[in-house]
Design a protein around this motif. Structure first.
Motif, mmCIF file in Angstrom:
data_model
loop_
_atom_site.group_PDB
_atom_site.id
_atom_site.type_symbol
_atom_site.label_atom_id
_atom_site.label_comp_id
_atom_site.label_asym_id
_atom_site.label_seq_id
_atom_site.Cartn_x
_atom_site.Cartn_y
_atom_site.Cartn_z
ATOM 1 N N TYR A 36 47.099 33.601 30.356
ATOM 2 C CA TYR A 36 46.034 32.668 30.719
ATOM 3 C C TYR A 36 46.452 31.786 31.892
ATOM 4 O O TYR A 36 47.647 31.523 32.100
ATOM 5 C CB TYR A 36 45.658 31.797 29.520
ATOM 6 N N TYR A 81 40.482 31.714 32.253
ATOM 7 C CA TYR A 81 40.706 32.932 33.026
ATOM 8 C C TYR A 81 42.122 33.459 32.789
ATOM 9 O O TYR A 81 43.010 32.730 32.333
ATOM 10 C CB TYR A 81 40.485 32.661 34.515
ATOM 11 N N GLN A 102 34.892 35.568 37.015
ATOM 12 C CA GLN A 102 34.113 36.531 36.245
ATOM 13 C C GLN A 102 33.537 35.869 34.987
ATOM 14 O O GLN A 102 33.956 34.786 34.588
ATOM 15 C CB GLN A 102 34.988 37.728 35.854
ATOM 16 N N LYS A 103 32.588 36.536 34.354
ATOM 17 C CA LYS A 103 32.027 36.052 33.096
ATOM 18 C C LYS A 103 33.003 36.381 31.979
ATOM 19 O O LYS A 103 33.264 37.545 31.684
ATOM 20 C CB LYS A 103 30.683 36.718 32.833
ATOM 21 N N VAL A 104 33.584 35.354 31.362
ATOM 22 C CA VAL A 104 34.571 35.551 30.303
ATOM 23 C C VAL A 104 34.137 34.792 29.048
ATOM 24 O O VAL A 104 33.490 33.746 29.135
ATOM 25 C CB VAL A 104 35.981 35.093 30.739
ATOM 26 N N ARG A 105 34.496 35.332 27.897
ATOM 27 C CA ARG A 105 34.154 34.693 26.625
ATOM 28 C C ARG A 105 35.054 33.505 26.293
ATOM 29 O O ARG A 105 34.555 32.445 25.894
ATOM 30 C CB ARG A 105 34.213 35.728 25.486
ATOM 31 N N THR A 164 40.834 37.492 36.323
ATOM 32 C CA THR A 164 39.435 37.451 35.892
ATOM 33 C C THR A 164 38.741 36.187 36.416
ATOM 34 O O THR A 164 37.603 35.911 36.036
ATOM 35 C CB THR A 164 39.326 37.470 34.352
ATOM 36 N N SER A 221 43.769 43.637 22.917
ATOM 37 C CA SER A 221 43.884 42.433 23.741
ATOM 38 C C SER A 221 45.036 41.593 23.233
ATOM 39 O O SER A 221 45.242 41.499 22.020
ATOM 40 C CB SER A 221 42.564 41.643 23.650
#
Length: 282
Positions: A226, A38, A25-28, A22, A184
């Protein structure tokens, strides 16, 4: 050697070697320093454990089984959403000043609904159905309630449990199986913790209703490692593997609401050193 170790190692190798990233990318999630957290991930991981063969605890490192059980009791027995009812501090990050995590987890399990048989909360309905209609295909709990998501401090990760009973010809008692659905999972921080939690829940429910605990099928939609965990995982899965521990429950307890962590009996748990100071993305 522990079958849980073999499953864990294979899953981690698959994520690292074949997963997608990821990055960019836009990740929370983010790290404490504010940078984006990421992941490398695999979609749709399915792991299967059979409690009739062994208890699925990792031996690569120790899983705190009594603490894992305490969280299960917090959700499904105490039906609490307040961290003051929990001995560990894993939920502190998501609690408000009163200790509440919102309308999540135990709160949802404790919500009563009306059925033809009467009014039950989710856990009591599971126990009722397993005693009265054990071969029903509708025995489950669910904490992912869309109407309440805005009032949860964290959306549920492991959110749905389905119970299913099987009985082969000649079996003295029925076998109770479970499917755990998880949207998740942080593989390093939570994988075996969740596996052991729900294995213990399966054991408690089975003992309560007079069945044999059987298969735990763990479905993970997004199983991820992660970016700051990759090297830790590589070292962890390279460690020696040991035989699974012997884990059982006090046979004198047959009331689901009477179990305590003192009723979890663990013998012969040989394991590698603990992994300390794991950075946790929030």
């Amino acid at each position: 050697m522990s079958k849980a170790d073999k499953i864990f190692v294979a899953m981690c190798e698959d994520i690292i070697n074949n997963g997608t990233t990821t990055e960019g990318q836009k990740v929370r999630p983010h790290w404490e320093d504010g940078s984006a957290a990421y992941t490398i991930k695999q979609f749709g991981v399915c792991n299967r454990y059979d409690l009739r063969e062994e208890f699925p605890a990792l031996t690569l490192r120790r899983t705190a089984l009594k603490s894992a059980m305490d969280e299960v009791l917090w959700i499904y027995q105490r039906k609490s959403n307040n961290i003051h009812d929990l001995k560990s501090h894993i939920w502190d990050e998501w609690a408000d000043e009163s200790g509440c995590i919102g309308k999540a987890y135990g709160y949802q399990i404790g919500v009563k609904s009306h059925y033809p048989e009467g009014d039950f909360d989710q856990m009591d309905k599971v126990l009722y159905d397993l005693r009265n209609t054990p071969f029903s295909r509708r025995i489950m709990t669910n904490t992912y309630v869309f109407a309440d998501l805005s009032e949860m401090n964290l959306y549920p990760c492991a959110y749905s449990v389905t119970y299913n009973v099987t009985q082969r010809a000649g079996d003295e008692r029925p076998t109770l199986n479970m499917v755990l659905n998880q949207r998740s999972q942080d593989v390093l921080a939570a994988n075996n913790w969740n596996v052991c939690q729900y294995a213990i829940l399966l054991m408690m429910v089975a003992q309560t209703v007079g069945m044999v605990p059987g298969q735990l099928v763990h479905m993970i939609a997004d199983a991820h490692i992660y970016d700051r965990h990759v090297d830790i995982i590589r070292e962890l899965i390279s460690r020696p593997q040991h035989a699974a521990p012997r884990v059982s429950l006090n046979p004198d307890v047959t009331d689901f609401y009477a179990f305590t962590t003192d009723d979890l009996l663990v013998e012969g748990y040989e394991h590698g050193p603990q992994v300390k100071d794991i950075p946790i993305a929030v």
